[in-house]
Design a protein around this motif. Structure first.
Motif, PDB file in Angstrom:
ATOM      1  N   SER A 249       2.498 -27.492  -5.224  1.00 15.44           N
ATOM      2  CA  SER A 249       3.419 -28.161  -4.540  1.00 15.44           C
ATOM      3  C   SER A 249       3.951 -27.055  -3.691  1.00 15.44           C
ATOM      4  O   SER A 249       4.443 -25.677  -4.193  1.00 15.44           O
ATOM      5  N   ALA A 250       4.222 -27.340  -2.322  1.00 19.03           N
ATOM      6  CA  ALA A 250       4.819 -26.565  -1.328  1.00 19.03           C
ATOM      7  C   ALA A 250       6.348 -25.958  -1.683  1.00 19.03           C
ATOM      8  O   ALA A 250       6.898 -24.912  -1.342  1.00 19.03           O
ATOM      9  N   SER A 251       6.872 -26.666  -2.606  1.00 16.07           N
ATOM     10  CA  SER A 251       8.231 -26.096  -3.188  1.00 16.07           C
ATOM     11  C   SER A 251       8.054 -25.284  -4.280  1.00 16.07           C
ATOM     12  O   SER A 251       9.331 -24.592  -4.811  1.00 16.07           O
ATOM     13  N   THR A 252       7.035 -25.048  -4.798  1.00 21.48           N
ATOM     14  CA  THR A 252       6.631 -23.846  -6.060  1.00 21.48           C
ATOM     15  C   THR A 252       7.016 -22.472  -5.315  1.00 21.48           C
ATOM     16  O   THR A 252       6.316 -22.111  -4.577  1.00 21.48           O
ATOM     17  N   PRO A 253       8.029 -21.894  -5.897  1.00 20.87           N
ATOM     18  CA  PRO A 253       8.225 -20.254  -5.390  1.00 20.87           C
ATOM     19  C   PRO A 253       6.952 -19.630  -5.647  1.00 20.87           C
ATOM     20  O   PRO A 253       6.382 -19.585  -6.871  1.00 20.87           O
ATOM     21  N   ILE A 254       6.280 -18.887  -4.604  1.00 16.88           N
ATOM     22  CA  ILE A 254       5.174 -17.827  -4.863  1.00 16.88           C
ATOM     23  C   ILE A 254       5.763 -16.556  -4.679  1.00 16.88           C
ATOM     24  O   ILE A 254       6.455 -16.205  -4.208  1.00 16.88           O
ATOM     25  N   VAL A 255       5.038 -15.819  -5.698  1.00 16.28           N
ATOM     26  CA  VAL A 255       5.266 -14.287  -5.794  1.00 16.28           C
ATOM     27  C   VAL A 255       3.769 -13.478  -5.734  1.00 16.28           C
ATOM     28  O   VAL A 255       2.986 -13.996  -6.689  1.00 16.28           O
ATOM     29  N   VAL A 256       3.477 -13.028  -4.856  1.00 16.47           N
ATOM     30  CA  VAL A 256       2.087 -12.265  -4.396  1.00 16.47           C
ATOM     31  C   VAL A 256       2.425 -10.853  -4.533  1.00 16.47           C
ATOM     32  O   VAL A 256       3.477 -10.439  -3.979  1.00 16.47           O
ATOM     33  N   PHE A 257       1.416 -10.027  -5.471  1.00 18.98           N
ATOM     34  CA  PHE A 257       1.634  -8.710  -5.626  1.00 18.98           C
ATOM     35  C   PHE A 257       0.304  -8.079  -5.399  1.00 18.98           C
ATOM     36  O   PHE A 257      -0.958  -8.716  -5.885  1.00 18.98           O
ATOM     37  N   ALA A 258       0.223  -7.112  -4.670  1.00 14.53           N
ATOM     38  CA  ALA A 258      -0.934  -6.428  -4.389  1.00 14.53           C
ATOM     39  C   ALA A 258      -0.602  -5.138  -4.109  1.00 14.53           C
ATOM     40  O   ALA A 258       0.725  -4.479  -3.712  1.00 14.53           O
ATOM     41  N   HIS A 259      -1.439  -3.911  -4.320  1.00 18.87           N
ATOM     42  CA  HIS A 259      -1.300  -2.453  -4.050  1.00 18.87           C
ATOM     43  C   HIS A 259      -0.991  -2.104  -2.558  1.00 18.87           C
ATOM     44  O   HIS A 259       0.284  -1.837  -2.195  1.00 18.87           O
ATOM     45  N   ILE A 260      -1.784  -2.491  -1.756  1.00 12.85           N
ATOM     46  CA  ILE A 260      -1.521  -2.022  -0.324  1.00 12.85           C
ATOM     47  C   ILE A 260      -0.795  -3.278   0.267  1.00 12.85           C
ATOM     48  O   ILE A 260      -1.211  -4.357   0.111  1.00 12.85           O
ATOM     49  N   PRO A 261       0.001  -2.935   1.344  1.00 12.97           N
ATOM     50  CA  PRO A 261       0.533  -4.173   2.039  1.00 12.97           C
ATOM     51  C   PRO A 261      -0.274  -4.853   2.656  1.00 12.97           C
ATOM     52  O   PRO A 261      -1.266  -4.558   3.176  1.00 12.97           O
ATOM     53  N   LEU A 262      -0.058  -6.345   2.516  1.00  9.46           N
ATOM     54  CA  LEU A 262      -0.899  -7.341   3.148  1.00  9.46           C
ATOM     55  C   LEU A 262      -0.980  -7.552   4.432  1.00  9.46           C
ATOM     56  O   LEU A 262      -1.785  -7.969   5.260  1.00  9.46           O
ATOM     57  N   TYR A 263       0.049  -7.157   5.103  1.00  4.62           N
ATOM     58  CA  TYR A 263       0.059  -7.054   6.698  1.00  4.62           C
ATOM     59  C   TYR A 263       0.092  -5.592   7.014  1.00  4.62           C
ATOM     60  O   TYR A 263      -0.111  -4.636   6.095  1.00  4.62           O
ATOM     61  N   VAL A 264      -0.348  -5.454   8.274  1.00  2.00           N
ATOM     62  CA  VAL A 264      -0.616  -4.213   8.964  1.00  2.00           C
ATOM     63  C   VAL A 264       0.546  -3.525   9.438  1.00  2.00           C
ATOM     64  O   VAL A 264       1.273  -3.621  10.131  1.00  2.00           O
ATOM     65  N   LEU A 265       1.262  -2.514   8.299  1.00  2.00           N
ATOM     66  CA  LEU A 265       2.365  -1.849   8.220  1.00  2.00           C
ATOM     67  C   LEU A 265       2.168  -0.619   9.426  1.00  2.00           C
ATOM     68  O   LEU A 265       2.987  -0.226  10.396  1.00  2.00           O
ATOM     69  N   TYR A 266       0.959  -0.060   9.153  1.00  2.00           N
ATOM     70  CA  TYR A 266       0.932   1.414   9.795  1.00  2.00           C
ATOM     71  C   TYR A 266      -0.814   1.495   9.917  1.00  2.00           C
ATOM     72  O   TYR A 266      -1.484   2.141   8.930  1.00  2.00           O
ATOM     73  N   ARG A 267      -1.449   1.120  11.019  1.00  2.00           N
ATOM     74  CA  ARG A 267      -3.053   1.173  11.111  1.00  2.00           C
ATOM     75  C   ARG A 267      -3.443   2.487  10.828  1.00  2.00           C
ATOM     76  O   ARG A 267      -4.520   2.870  10.054  1.00  2.00           O
ATOM     77  N   GLN A 268      -2.602   3.340  11.500  1.00  2.00           N
ATOM     78  CA  GLN A 268      -3.411   4.736  11.734  1.00  2.00           C
ATOM     79  C   GLN A 268      -3.500   5.367  10.429  1.00  2.00           C
ATOM     80  O   GLN A 268      -4.107   6.530  10.065  1.00  2.00           O
ATOM     81  N   TRP A 269      -2.730   4.981   9.420  1.00  2.00           N
ATOM     82  CA  TRP A 269      -2.769   5.694   8.210  1.00  2.00           C
ATOM     83  C   TRP A 269      -3.266   4.602   6.969  1.00  2.00           C
ATOM     84  O   TRP A 269      -3.082   4.828   5.733  1.00  2.00           O
TER      85      TRP A 269
ATOM     86  N   ASN B 184       4.295  -5.192  -2.753  1.00  2.00           N
ATOM     87  CA  ASN B 184       3.324  -4.294  -2.677  1.00  2.00           C
ATOM     88  C   ASN B 184       3.935  -2.728  -3.002  1.00  2.00           C
ATOM     89  O   ASN B 184       5.207  -2.636  -3.015  1.00  2.00           O
ATOM     90  N   GLY B 185       3.135  -1.931  -3.027  1.00  2.00           N
ATOM     91  CA  GLY B 185       3.323  -0.515  -3.395  1.00  2.00           C
ATOM     92  C   GLY B 185       2.525   0.502  -2.338  1.00  2.00           C
ATOM     93  O   GLY B 185       2.645   0.144  -0.852  1.00  2.00           O
ATOM     94  N   HIS B 186       1.822   1.363  -2.814  1.00  2.00           N
ATOM     95  CA  HIS B 186       1.123   2.433  -1.782  1.00  2.00           C
ATOM     96  C   HIS B 186       1.676   3.171  -0.961  1.00  2.00           C
ATOM     97  O   HIS B 186       1.208   4.409  -0.836  1.00  2.00           O
ATOM     98  N   ILE B 187       2.798   2.934  -0.349  1.00  2.00           N
ATOM     99  CA  ILE B 187       3.189   3.777   0.667  1.00  2.00           C
ATOM    100  C   ILE B 187       4.541   4.557   0.326  1.00  2.00           C
ATOM    101  O   ILE B 187       5.058   5.229   1.038  1.00  2.00           O
ATOM    102  N   HIS B 188       5.100   4.423  -1.099  1.00  2.00           N
ATOM    103  CA  HIS B 188       6.057   4.980  -1.715  1.00  2.00           C
ATOM    104  C   HIS B 188       7.356   5.151  -0.865  1.00  2.00           C
ATOM    105  O   HIS B 188       8.019   6.312  -0.762  1.00  2.00           O
TER     106      HIS B 188
END
Lengths: 98, 315
Positions: free
Chosen positions: B199-219, B243-247
């Motif tokens: 259901s759309a009212s279910t709170p969702i927590v997604v976790f993954a190592h690298i950010p899911l959006y493009v935070l800094y493409r060059q790196w 996310n993690g990865h970027i410390h």
């Protein structure tokens, strides 16, 4: 005479190798041109591991920690695009001439 | 958050009534979210820590056990310091979410040492791999043997706790030349299927190592097909992406989605573009612990502002 022969052999050994350094997440030189039969050695100078992986599976290094190296002998001519599978924005090329 | 009209002219229940919000409780920096905008920043003391009835969990990341270079010669030691803080928490969290790079080189001894220290928390750890966890000779077997039980593919899975749906994604496996992080079609198909009955009212927590959006493409700080995952999550009223990865801390809010990257417990990295490359950043010894840390997430009933607190090892 013996000394001259030794010097010649040393010279030949030097010609058969080339080095690519990995520094600041960059392969240098980005494009290396070598003749067939060249042993190319990659050395990682970063404080983090990198890999060296050919895009068409011709060669694949295990993870190289700081100061680790990996060598591959190019026995066929052509262009070899490779990258770091940990940081795939790191790409470079070896061009092997006949 | 306005009422969304459905195609047949009806409307869904106002999500405000059902939305559970998150508060990151602990001692450290606080971002209070109001109307999707970070509005407050300060320190949360123990006085404001979550009530015992609330559901809370931890995010820990980038422990890099085995790392011993100048940026931090003792990554195991700083993990121990972080774990000491976990053990001292007034309210016991339910579990740990680890957003990858448990080890530095995927060596058995590194996994052993990490497991031993994390075990001191007496908390279950839900992990996803970072790229450093998949560089054994068998390219991921070492990680999956330890953490992959009941997971799919390279280690993705979901679980439910206290009405929250948690999804662990893997975006560090089988990366392609010139690309960023990658989820792949198999994982995206799994995700679509995983979400379809929620259901759309279910709170969702997604976790993954690298950010899911493009935070800094060059790196390489982003995920090529991350947008496809986010598109599947858009219909949910509350989505938190860890996310993690970027410390380093980075936070972004887009509609009902909050993105947060955690500190490492091992070493800092430069901010985007501030150095020739990413990688371990050497700072004066007295500054190091102010750049390492962990986060506590607390879910509370009702329409409370969402806030994020990150505890550093210096506080």
């Amino acid at each position: 005479m013996a000394g001259a022969v030794m010097a010649l052999q040393a010279h030949a050994a030097q010609d058969s190798g080339a080095t690519i350094t990995i520094d600041n997440f960059t392969f240098a030189p980005a494009e290396l041109r070598v003749p067939i039969g060249t042993v190319v050695t990659w050395v990682n100078r970063d404080d983090t591991p990198h890999t060296v992986v050919d895009s068409h599976q011709a060669f694949r290094a295990k993870a190289l920690d700081t100061d680790d190296s990996y060598s591959f002998t190019f026995m066929t001519a052509g262009e070899f695009d490779y990258f770091c599978s940990l940081h795939p924005f790191m790409t470079a090329k070896v061009v092997v001439t006949p | 958050m306005s009422r969304r009209q459905t195609a047949d002219g009806g409307s869904q229940p106002n999500r405000r009534d059902t939305l559970e919000c998150m508060v990151w409780a602990g001692t450290g920096v606080l971002w209070a979210m109001s109307g999707g905008v970070p509005v407050a920043r300060g320190l949360l003391g123990d006085a404001q820590a979550a009530a015992a009835s609330d559901f809370s969990f931890l995010q820990m990341s980038d422990s890099h056990i085995g790392f011993n270079k100048a940026a931090n010669p003792d990554a195991l030691g700083t993990l121990r310091e972080a774990v000491a803080r976990v053990k001292a928490l007034a309210v016991k969290p339910s579990f740990i979410i680890h957003t990858g790079d448990i080890t530095h080189l995927s060596k058995p001894a590194e996994f052993d040492n990490a497991d031993q220290v994390y075990a001191e928390t007496a908390l279950q750890m839900h992990a996803v791999p970072g790229e450093h966890d998949l560089i054994d000779e068998d390219r991921g077997k070492a990680y999956l043997d330890r953490y992959g039980k009941g997971t799919n593919g390279a280690g993705w899975y979901s679980f439910d706790d206290h009405g929250v749906h948690f999804i662990g994604l893997v975006n560090v496996a089988d990366l392609k030349a010139g690309g960023l992080g990658n989820l792949g079609t198999e994982q995206l198909a799994w995700l679509e299927n995983d979400l379809k009955d929620k259901s759309a009212s279910t709170p969702i927590v997604v976790f993954a190592h690298i950010p899911l959006y493009v935070l800094y493409r060059q790196w390489g700080w982003g995920t090529d097909d991350g947008e496809r995952a986010l598109a599947l999550l858009k219909r949910f009223g509350s989505v938190t992406v860890l996310n993690g990865h970027i410390h380093q801390l980075a936070q972004k809010v887009e509609g009902n989605m909050t993105f947060h990257t955690a500190l490492s417990t091992a070493f800092p990295q430069p901010s985007p573009g501030s150095a020739p490359s990413p990688g371990p950043m050497v700072v004066p010894a007295e500054r190091l612990r102010s750049l390492l840390g962990l986060s506590t997430v607390t879910l509370r009933q009702g329409n409370k502002p969402l806030a994020i607190v990150d505890t550093t090892l210096a506080t």
